[in-house]
Structure formats: C-alpha cells, structure tokens
Scaffold this motif. Sequence first.
Motif, short mmCIF file in Angstrom:
data_model
loop_
_atom_site.label_atom_id
_atom_site.label_comp_id
_atom_site.label_asym_id
_atom_site.label_seq_id
_atom_site.Cartn_x
_atom_site.Cartn_y
_atom_site.Cartn_z
N GLY A 1 3.96 54.25 -32.59
CA GLY A 1 5.06 54.54 -31.69
C GLY A 1 6.23 53.59 -31.86
O GLY A 1 6.06 52.41 -32.19
N LYS B 1 -0.21 57.71 -32.66
CA LYS B 1 0.35 57.10 -31.46
C LYS B 1 0.53 55.60 -31.64
O LYS B 1 1.45 54.99 -31.06
CB LYS B 1 -0.54 57.39 -30.26
CG LYS B 1 0.04 56.93 -28.93
CD LYS B 1 -0.87 57.32 -27.76
CE LYS B 1 -0.27 56.87 -26.43
NZ LYS B 1 -1.14 57.25 -25.29
N GLY C 1 5.86 60.25 -31.12
CA GLY C 1 4.67 60.92 -31.62
C GLY C 1 4.69 62.41 -31.37
O GLY C 1 3.63 63.06 -31.37
#
Length: 205
Positions: free
Chosen positions: A93, A90, A181
């Motif tokens: 991103g 994440k 993600g």
Amino acid sequence: MSARSAIVLLLGIATTIAGCDKPASGNGQAAAGDANAAASTATAPAATADEAPAAAGTAPKAGTVDRSHKGEAAPAVAFTNAAGKPLTVKAFGGKPTLVNLWATWCAPCVKEMPTLDAAAKAANGRVRFVAISQDMDPKKARSFFAERRLSTIQPMYDPQLGFSLALNANLPTTILYDKRGRELWRVTGERDWSSAESRALLSEA
C-alpha cells in the motif's frame, strides 16, 4: 497435503495450463487468452484499438485491456518473496503496483518478461512491478531471473497457485492496482509492455 487439497491444486494447474497462450506467431501476438477479458466499463477512458470489445461469442485478442474489474480489491492471498516472507498486495500500500502472474513453462510469459523489465526501469520507481511465479518449483523462477539479469522487477513465488486460482486467471495475466490496492485494469495474454500504448496505460496509476 490432504487428498482434497491435492485435487484442487491439480485442477488449478490444469486450468492455468489450458489458458496459457501457445508460443507467439510472427505478428508478435499470442493466441487469445482468458475469455474473462471483457469490454471496458462506462467509467473507463475511451477505448483504444487494444481495448475494443470482442465480437459476441469470441474470445478477446491476447493483450487486450479489461476494465470490467475496476475498483475490486486485490485478493488477500499470500505469496512469498525471495527470503520466504509471506506478503500480500495490500502490504505494498502507498504505491501503485503492477502484478504479473507468470510461469517459466508459459511461452508468452517468458517472451513478454523483458518488456516488463524495461517498463519497470522506465517507471523509475513510480510503479512497483511484481512478478508472481506460478511455478510449483520456485527455483525455476529464481534461475530464470538470474540467467536473464532481470533486476528491476521484484520476483515473488506462489507454488500453490493461490493468486491465479483466486482470480480464475490464465497465464500470463497482468493487473495494475492503485495505491489503495484497488484494480484499475488487467490484461490477459502477451503484451509489449515497453510500447507507447502500454506506457500510457501505466501512467493511469
């Protein structure tokens, strides 16, 4: 480490080792990998030869594209970079990310790594390439990258095997995540990532 944690870790290592393909045969393909590599979903592009579903009761060929997890979020499992900083997918991103789960003791992982590095160079920064080592000793992975001068892929370290355990993944497993993600596809087993077919796959990001 508690006794329970040690047992979980040992079970994870055994599972991952059992799934790692044996050294590749003369045709460049390793033995079949994780049986979780299933047929493409109905929303995926038309299947090519390397995406054809396996016959009932048989494991798919190593390097087969699996789209059955498309749309799933990347595990929120932390791994570390060379400086020891914890990161997650994440955190990357904003740019598509290709995650490769590998280890220095996995022969197919070692064999395909130069082709991943070549693919990363060809992508020219459009896709981030991250190799998350599942070696219990990160020094082995660092030495591997230094000796082979693999400078384009970003090496990461996961000595607790958290990522492969979260995905119940054998090695090598390679997953392409979009910029949010979310998984696009995954491949279990050795693959030539510098091939035309693989370049087409990477262009989906």
